[in-house]
Design an enzyme around this catalytic site. Structure first.
Site, PDB file in Angstrom:
ATOM      1  N   ASP A   1       0.932  -1.115  -0.021  1.00  0.00           N
ATOM      2  CA  ASP A   1      -0.188  -0.087  -0.021  1.00  0.00           C
ATOM      3  C   ASP A   1       0.753   1.073   0.145  1.00  0.00           C
ATOM      4  O   ASP A   1       1.880   1.276   0.706  1.00  0.00           O
ATOM      5  CB  ASP A   1      -0.768  -0.014   1.278  1.00  0.00           C
ATOM      6  N   HIS A   2       0.868   2.139  -0.721  1.00  0.00           N
ATOM      7  CA  HIS A   2       1.502   3.571  -1.037  1.00  0.00           C
ATOM      8  C   HIS A   2       2.853   3.065  -1.139  1.00  0.00           C
ATOM      9  O   HIS A   2       3.662   3.677  -0.403  1.00  0.00           O
ATOM     10  CB  HIS A   2       1.008   4.100   0.093  1.00  0.00           C
TER      11      HIS A   2
ATOM     12  N   THR B   1      -8.002   2.781  10.123  1.00  0.00           N
ATOM     13  CA  THR B   1      -8.112   3.734  11.093  1.00  0.00           C
ATOM     14  C   THR B   1      -9.216   2.967  12.096  1.00  0.00           C
ATOM     15  O   THR B   1      -8.901   2.844  13.551  1.00  0.00           O
ATOM     16  CB  THR B   1      -8.415   5.179  10.987  1.00  0.00           C
TER      17      THR B   1
END
Length: 276
Positions: free
Chosen positions: A82-83, A228
């Site tokens: 991811d990213h 989150t």
């Protein structure tokens, strides 16, 4: 079950009207709980190693952890970077056994983002794995502001990069702790009208659950990233475990007490993405 690619799980989701959760991992405890939840719900799952996870644990170790969990799971599992911000980082993930690379060139000019994403997509496809790109910029709660995805740019990006999935900015925000916002559905429909690849929502924790379900069943959004919300569930469970017995110091025993609450929270997340 061996690891599968991102395309392997998103194409059926696109065809059949559901979404797959990209669950942001930070360590063994949450990875293990996510797999248990996916098995309980009988759905595929995407384990994601983002920048904070990689800063804590090297990519080769994460690759082995993901592979071990997948090989012993009864549901399809994707090992997803991811990213990823550089070609070198994406190549290391590929060599570490990941089956999906997300290259984030969203802060760069459009032409540069297209060129660099296309090169990483080609590398991924040559290795028979998948690539996710991002067009538009998804901002951060109390941080960088978003720049919404332009539908015409999204069409160009999808066509020229040949990515397997495209992350878009349509009102979603990373690290949002509440669900008071909502996604810009007219912008989503405009993007859907000009491209036919699976779409991805980063910052899915801030999206109201009813909207998650409606879009999973009735749009081209096939992947919601959730981080989150589940980190908050883990933190709450850990706090209870620590405070339950101030004399307890063995972290293995303490962390065991986070498993069941995190599985329950994850199952609730996964149910919202199922088809009808």
């Amino acid at each position: 079950m061996p690891l599968v690619s991102l395309a392997d799980v998103l194409q059926p989701a696109l065809s059949d009207g559901y979404a797959v959760a990209g669950l942001v991992t930070l360590g063994w405890e949450d990875m293990h709980a996510y797999i248990a939840a996916a098995e309980a719900e009988d759905v595929p799952v995407i384990l994601q190693a983002g920048p904070s996870c990689r800063a804590h644990t090297p990519l080769p170790i994460l690759g082995k952890m993901f592979r071990h969990l997948a090989e012993n799971a009864s549901v399809p599992v994707v090992a997803h970077l991811d990213h990823g911000y550089t070609m070198e980082e994406c190549r290391e993930a590929l060599e570490s056994g990941f089956t999906s690379l997300m290259f984030d060139g969203s802060r760069k000019p459009l032409s540069q983002n297209i060129d660099e994403t296309a090169a990483i997509a080609e590398m991924a496809h040559d290795a028979a794995i998948s690539c996710e790109g991002e067009i538009g910029f998804v901002g951060y709660a109390d941080g960088e502001k978003s720049a919404g995805t332009d539908p015409d740019e999204a069409a160009t990006f999808a066509r020229q990069t040949r990515v397997d999935a495209m992350a878009i900015s349509v009102g979603n925000v990373h690290l949002q702790q509440d669900k008071e916002g909502g996604l810009d559905e007219p912008r989503i429909r405009a993007i859907e009208a000009v491209t036919d690849i699976p779409l991805v929502i980063h910052g899915g924790s801030g999206v109201p659950v009813t909207q998650r379900t409606a879009l999973a069943r009735g749009s081209a959004i096939c992947k919601f990233n959730i981080g989150t919300e589940l980190r908050m569930a883990f933190g709450a469970a850990l706090r209870i475990a620590v405070n339950a017995d101030p004399g307890r110091f063995d972290r293995v025993q303490i962390l065991k007490d986070t498993h069941d609450p995190l599985v329950a929270a994850t199952r609730k997340v996964l149910r919202a993405f199922k088809g009808e």
